[in-house]
Design a protein around this motif. Structure first.
Motif, PDB file in Angstrom:
ATOM      1  N   GLN A  78     -12.883 -52.483 -55.099  1.00 50.53           N
ATOM      2  CA  GLN A  78     -13.323 -51.087 -55.049  1.00 50.53           C
ATOM      3  C   GLN A  78     -14.633 -50.900 -55.807  1.00 50.53           C
ATOM      4  N   HIS A  79     -14.769 -51.552 -56.958  1.00 50.61           N
ATOM      5  CA  HIS A  79     -16.036 -51.489 -57.691  1.00 50.61           C
ATOM      6  C   HIS A  79     -17.162 -52.097 -56.843  1.00 50.61           C
ATOM      7  N   ARG A  80     -16.893 -53.217 -56.215  1.00 50.22           N
ATOM      8  CA  ARG A  80     -17.917 -53.933 -55.443  1.00 50.22           C
ATOM      9  C   ARG A  80     -18.387 -53.129 -54.229  1.00 50.22           C
ATOM     10  N   ASP A 103     -16.875 -42.490 -56.583  1.00 48.52           N
ATOM     11  CA  ASP A 103     -18.032 -42.043 -57.348  1.00 48.52           C
ATOM     12  C   ASP A 103     -17.695 -42.108 -58.829  1.00 48.52           C
ATOM     13  N   GLY A 104     -18.709 -42.268 -59.638  1.00 44.72           N
ATOM     14  CA  GLY A 104     -18.499 -42.292 -61.082  1.00 44.72           C
ATOM     15  C   GLY A 104     -19.476 -43.230 -61.759  1.00 44.72           C
ATOM     16  N   PHE A 105     -19.191 -43.519 -63.012  1.00 46.23           N
ATOM     17  CA  PHE A 105     -20.077 -44.316 -63.856  1.00 46.23           C
ATOM     18  C   PHE A 105     -20.385 -45.677 -63.249  1.00 46.23           C
ATOM     19  N   SER A 106     -19.345 -46.405 -62.866  1.00 45.30           N
ATOM     20  CA  SER A 106     -19.576 -47.776 -62.393  1.00 45.30           C
ATOM     21  C   SER A 106     -20.382 -47.798 -61.098  1.00 45.30           C
ATOM     22  N   LYS A 107     -20.171 -46.840 -60.221  1.00 48.45           N
ATOM     23  CA  LYS A 107     -20.964 -46.772 -58.982  1.00 48.45           C
ATOM     24  C   LYS A 107     -22.399 -46.361 -59.296  1.00 48.45           C
ATOM     25  N   ASN A 113     -20.580 -53.900 -60.596  1.00 51.03           N
ATOM     26  CA  ASN A 113     -19.714 -54.473 -59.564  1.00 51.03           C
ATOM     27  C   ASN A 113     -19.430 -55.954 -59.770  1.00 51.03           C
ATOM     28  N   ARG A 114     -19.830 -56.484 -60.908  1.00 47.34           N
ATOM     29  CA  ARG A 114     -19.604 -57.901 -61.224  1.00 47.34           C
ATOM     30  C   ARG A 114     -18.533 -58.000 -62.309  1.00 47.34           C
ATOM     31  N   LEU A 115     -17.462 -58.714 -62.019  1.00 45.45           N
ATOM     32  CA  LEU A 115     -16.384 -58.899 -62.998  1.00 45.45           C
ATOM     33  C   LEU A 115     -16.835 -59.920 -64.039  1.00 45.45           C
ATOM     34  N   ILE A 147     -13.786 -55.836 -67.720  1.00 43.62           N
ATOM     35  CA  ILE A 147     -15.146 -55.337 -67.931  1.00 43.62           C
ATOM     36  C   ILE A 147     -15.976 -55.773 -66.737  1.00 43.62           C
ATOM     37  N   VAL A 148     -16.636 -54.803 -66.108  1.00 44.29           N
ATOM     38  CA  VAL A 148     -17.580 -55.100 -65.037  1.00 44.29           C
ATOM     39  C   VAL A 148     -18.979 -54.750 -65.528  1.00 44.29           C
ATOM     40  N   THR A 149     -19.969 -55.377 -64.917  1.00 44.25           N
ATOM     41  CA  THR A 149     -21.359 -55.166 -65.296  1.00 44.25           C
ATOM     42  C   THR A 149     -22.226 -55.144 -64.042  1.00 44.25           C
ATOM     43  N   ASN A 150     -23.468 -54.723 -64.207  1.00 41.31           N
ATOM     44  CA  ASN A 150     -24.396 -54.732 -63.081  1.00 41.31           C
ATOM     45  C   ASN A 150     -25.249 -56.000 -63.045  1.00 41.31           C
TER      46      ASN A 150
END
Length: 103
Positions: free
Chosen positions: A31-33, A38-42, A47-49, A8-11
């Motif tokens: 990659q999240h960071r 493109d997508g939901f997490s971006k 980008n925080r685990l 789970i990542v969060t902002n």
């Protein structure tokens, strides 16, 4: 068998949550960071685990991810708080960076 990870990542602490699955956790979180895809997490800056769990088999990890995605937000928050009550970004520890240092 190929190992897998559910994460789970969060902002931000108690912010937007994104649940995912991967066979290579450190690369996927990087990659999240960096916003590679493109997508939901971006879109929401996730980008925080905040939480992760390892599985011996990627199929088990995929099954667990699918279950967690059906959960209420409160259940996901509780899962995070059980292992990470301060909502620390676990990525630096994952890749072996000193505390407080980011890539």
């Amino acid at each position: 068998m190929k190992p897998g990870f559910v994460y789970i990542v969060t902002n931000k602490p108690n912010g937007v949550l994104y649940t995912g699955v991967t066979s290579n956790l450190d690369v996927r979180i990087y990659q999240h960071r960096t916003g590679v895809f493109d997508g939901f997490s971006k879109k929401y800056g996730c980008n925080r685990l905040a939480w992760f769990e390892a599985h011996d088999d990627i199929a088990e990890a995929i099954h667990r991810e699918k279950r967690i995605k059906t959960w209420l937000r409160a259940w996901k928050v509780r899962l995070i708080l059980e292992g990470n009550p301060d909502w620390r970004d676990l990525y630096p520890e994952l890749v072996g960076l000193p505390e407080g240092e980011v890539d």
